[in-house]
Design a protein around this motif. Sequence first.
Motif, PDB file in Angstrom:
ATOM      1  N   THR A  35      -0.747  -5.804  11.594  1.00  0.00           N
ATOM      2  CA  THR A  35      -0.252  -4.944  10.520  1.00  0.00           C
ATOM      3  C   THR A  35      -1.355  -4.100   9.905  1.00  0.00           C
ATOM      4  OG1 THR A  35      -0.520  -6.744   8.936  1.00  0.00           O
ATOM      5  CG2 THR A  35       1.649  -6.492   9.945  1.00  0.00           C
ATOM      6  N   ALA A  36      -2.607  -4.566   9.952  1.00  0.00           N
ATOM      7  CA  ALA A  36      -3.716  -3.822   9.333  1.00  0.00           C
ATOM      8  C   ALA A  36      -3.885  -2.461   9.982  1.00  0.00           C
ATOM      9  CB  ALA A  36      -5.006  -4.623   9.420  1.00  0.00           C
ATOM     10  N   SER A  37      -3.924  -2.412  11.305  1.00  0.00           N
ATOM     11  CA  SER A  37      -4.118  -1.116  11.953  1.00  0.00           C
ATOM     12  C   SER A  37      -2.857  -0.262  11.886  1.00  0.00           C
ATOM     13  CB  SER A  37      -4.586  -1.290  13.400  1.00  0.00           C
ATOM     14  OG  SER A  37      -3.622  -1.956  14.159  1.00  0.00           O
ATOM     15  N   ARG A  38      -1.685  -0.888  11.892  1.00  0.00           N
ATOM     16  CA  ARG A  38      -0.449  -0.100  11.744  1.00  0.00           C
ATOM     17  C   ARG A  38      -0.376   0.549  10.368  1.00  0.00           C
ATOM     18  NH1 ARG A  38       4.815  -3.136  14.266  1.00  0.00           N
ATOM     19  NH2 ARG A  38       4.058  -3.216  16.383  1.00  0.00           N
ATOM     20  N   CYS A  39      -0.646  -0.230   9.354  1.00  0.00           N
ATOM     21  CA  CYS A  39      -0.486   0.267   7.988  1.00  0.00           C
ATOM     22  C   CYS A  39      -1.608   1.201   7.555  1.00  0.00           C
ATOM     23  CB  CYS A  39      -0.416  -0.896   7.008  1.00  0.00           C
ATOM     24  SG  CYS A  39       1.083  -1.895   7.162  1.00  0.00           S
ATOM     25  N   TRP A  40      -2.853   0.861   7.916  1.00  0.00           N
ATOM     26  CA  TRP A  40      -3.980   1.631   7.403  1.00  0.00           C
ATOM     27  C   TRP A  40      -4.851   2.231   8.486  1.00  0.00           C
ATOM     28  CZ3 TRP A  40      -2.391  -3.028   5.267  1.00  0.00           C
ATOM     29  CH2 TRP A  40      -1.674  -2.876   4.076  1.00  0.00           C
ATOM     30  N   GLY A  41      -4.493   2.055   9.733  1.00  0.00           N
ATOM     31  CA  GLY A  41      -5.201   2.717  10.820  1.00  0.00           C
ATOM     32  C   GLY A  41      -6.520   2.098  11.213  1.00  0.00           C
ATOM     33  N   PHE A  47       8.502  -7.270   3.745  1.00  0.00           N
ATOM     34  CA  PHE A  47       7.236  -7.786   3.233  1.00  0.00           C
ATOM     35  C   PHE A  47       6.433  -6.582   2.773  1.00  0.00           C
ATOM     36  CE2 PHE A  47       2.973  -9.354   3.155  1.00  0.00           C
ATOM     37  CZ  PHE A  47       3.109 -10.666   2.749  1.00  0.00           C
ATOM     38  N   VAL A  48       6.028  -6.570   1.507  1.00  0.00           N
ATOM     39  CA  VAL A  48       5.302  -5.451   0.912  1.00  0.00           C
ATOM     40  C   VAL A  48       3.824  -5.809   0.813  1.00  0.00           C
ATOM     41  CG1 VAL A  48       5.012  -4.085  -1.187  1.00  0.00           C
ATOM     42  CG2 VAL A  48       7.300  -4.663  -0.390  1.00  0.00           C
ATOM     43  N   ALA A  49       2.974  -4.908   1.313  1.00  0.00           N
ATOM     44  CA  ALA A  49       1.529  -5.142   1.245  1.00  0.00           C
ATOM     45  C   ALA A  49       0.804  -3.864   0.859  1.00  0.00           C
ATOM     46  CB  ALA A  49       1.015  -5.636   2.595  1.00  0.00           C
ATOM     47  N   TYR A  50      -0.286  -4.037   0.149  1.00  0.00           N
ATOM     48  CA  TYR A  50      -1.228  -2.968  -0.148  1.00  0.00           C
ATOM     49  C   TYR A  50      -2.516  -3.326   0.587  1.00  0.00           C
ATOM     50  CZ  TYR A  50       1.980  -1.462  -3.746  1.00  0.00           C
ATOM     51  OH  TYR A  50       3.091  -1.010  -4.395  1.00  0.00           O
ATOM     52  N   GLU A  51      -3.364  -2.371   0.857  1.00  0.00           N
ATOM     53  CA  GLU A  51      -4.575  -2.656   1.619  1.00  0.00           C
ATOM     54  C   GLU A  51      -5.426  -3.730   0.948  1.00  0.00           C
ATOM     55  OE1 GLU A  51      -8.118  -0.421   4.078  1.00  0.00           O
ATOM     56  OE2 GLU A  51      -6.861   0.740   2.748  1.00  0.00           O
ATOM     57  N   SER A  52      -5.444  -3.762  -0.368  1.00  0.00           N
ATOM     58  CA  SER A  52      -6.236  -4.758  -1.080  1.00  0.00           C
ATOM     59  C   SER A  52      -5.731  -6.185  -0.870  1.00  0.00           C
ATOM     60  CB  SER A  52      -6.265  -4.434  -2.577  1.00  0.00           C
ATOM     61  OG  SER A  52      -4.954  -4.492  -3.111  1.00  0.00           O
ATOM     62  N   HIS A  53      -4.513  -6.337  -0.372  1.00  0.00           N
ATOM     63  CA  HIS A  53      -3.978  -7.670  -0.096  1.00  0.00           C
ATOM     64  C   HIS A  53      -4.595  -8.278   1.157  1.00  0.00           C
ATOM     65  CE1 HIS A  53      -0.019  -6.745  -2.454  1.00  0.00           C
ATOM     66  NE2 HIS A  53      -1.103  -6.665  -3.192  1.00  0.00           N
ATOM     67  N   ARG A  54      -5.199  -7.434   1.996  1.00  0.00           N
ATOM     68  CA  ARG A  54      -5.941  -7.858   3.178  1.00  0.00           C
ATOM     69  C   ARG A  54      -5.070  -8.573   4.212  1.00  0.00           C
ATOM     70  NH1 ARG A  54     -11.020  -6.678   2.391  1.00  0.00           N
ATOM     71  NH2 ARG A  54     -11.814  -8.067   3.973  1.00  0.00           N
ATOM     72  N   VAL A  55      -3.812  -8.138   4.345  1.00  0.00           N
ATOM     73  CA  VAL A  55      -2.913  -8.695   5.353  1.00  0.00           C
ATOM     74  C   VAL A  55      -3.352  -8.185   6.726  1.00  0.00           C
ATOM     75  CG1 VAL A  55      -0.537  -8.761   6.209  1.00  0.00           C
ATOM     76  CG2 VAL A  55      -0.988  -8.914   3.752  1.00  0.00           C
ATOM     77  N   VAL A  56      -3.582  -9.101   7.646  1.00  0.00           N
ATOM     78  CA  VAL A  56      -4.052  -8.765   8.984  1.00  0.00           C
ATOM     79  C   VAL A  56      -2.882  -8.685   9.962  1.00  0.00           C
ATOM     80  CG1 VAL A  56      -5.492  -9.545  10.908  1.00  0.00           C
ATOM     81  CG2 VAL A  56      -6.291  -9.828   8.560  1.00  0.00           C
ATOM     82  N   SER A  57      -1.975  -9.672   9.889  1.00  0.00           N
ATOM     83  CA  SER A  57      -0.846  -9.685  10.816  1.00  0.00           C
ATOM     84  C   SER A  57       0.303 -10.504  10.252  1.00  0.00           C
ATOM     85  CB  SER A  57      -1.263 -10.247  12.178  1.00  0.00           C
ATOM     86  OG  SER A  57      -1.577 -11.619  12.074  1.00  0.00           O
ATOM     87  N   ILE A  58       1.469 -10.240  10.797  1.00  0.00           N
ATOM     88  CA  ILE A  58       2.650 -11.065  10.522  1.00  0.00           C
ATOM     89  C   ILE A  58       3.232 -11.417  11.883  1.00  0.00           C
ATOM     90  CG2 ILE A  58       4.977 -11.148   9.527  1.00  0.00           C
ATOM     91  CD1 ILE A  58       4.031  -9.302   7.333  1.00  0.00           C
ATOM     92  N   ASP A  59       3.384 -12.706  12.117  1.00  0.00           N
ATOM     93  CA  ASP A  59       3.930 -13.215  13.381  1.00  0.00           C
ATOM     94  C   ASP A  59       3.175 -12.665  14.591  1.00  0.00           C
ATOM     95  OD1 ASP A  59       5.824 -14.514  11.835  1.00  0.00           O
ATOM     96  OD2 ASP A  59       7.295 -12.927  12.070  1.00  0.00           O
TER      97      ASP A  59
END
Length: 148
Positions: A58-64, A42-54
């Motif tokens: 993911t927000a803090s993992r990907c962007w801290g 699953f590919v995400a950029y910060e602008s996609h505003r993905v918070v979590s998967i399952d």
Amino acid sequence: MARIRVRPITLAFLLFAGCTGGGHEYWLYPEPHLSPQDEAVFVAYESHRVVSIDGEDTASRCWGQTVNKPQAYRRNDLVCRLHLQPGQHTVVFEGRFTMRERNHVDFTAEPGKTYGLDWSDCLTATGGYLQTCRVNVMEIDKSTGGQE
């Protein structure tokens, strides 16, 4: 002229980082890792505003941090590749602009495929305070890395 000495291991790391195109890689399932043809991404950029998967943050993992960071400080060009086992998954994301409630989309990941969020049919209400969009998970072309 000063001469900078670079250790071979540091040089190898810098070359590897340059060749991978940057971004982050996270496996949302336990080791051992599956081969690329047996897992989904699953590919995400910060602008996609993905918070979590399952339920995995993911927000803090990907962007801290959470996705509430002011837009001027975002790195929208950094990709986050979230490796998944094939099967049913739920993506939680935030709406855009002032619409902050969390939404979710369920999808079925197939082995060897890459997915991402597709924001389409966006409408902004009078006054520009609320935007509604149709958001789906769709398969994306691996060669582009999902860049919108």
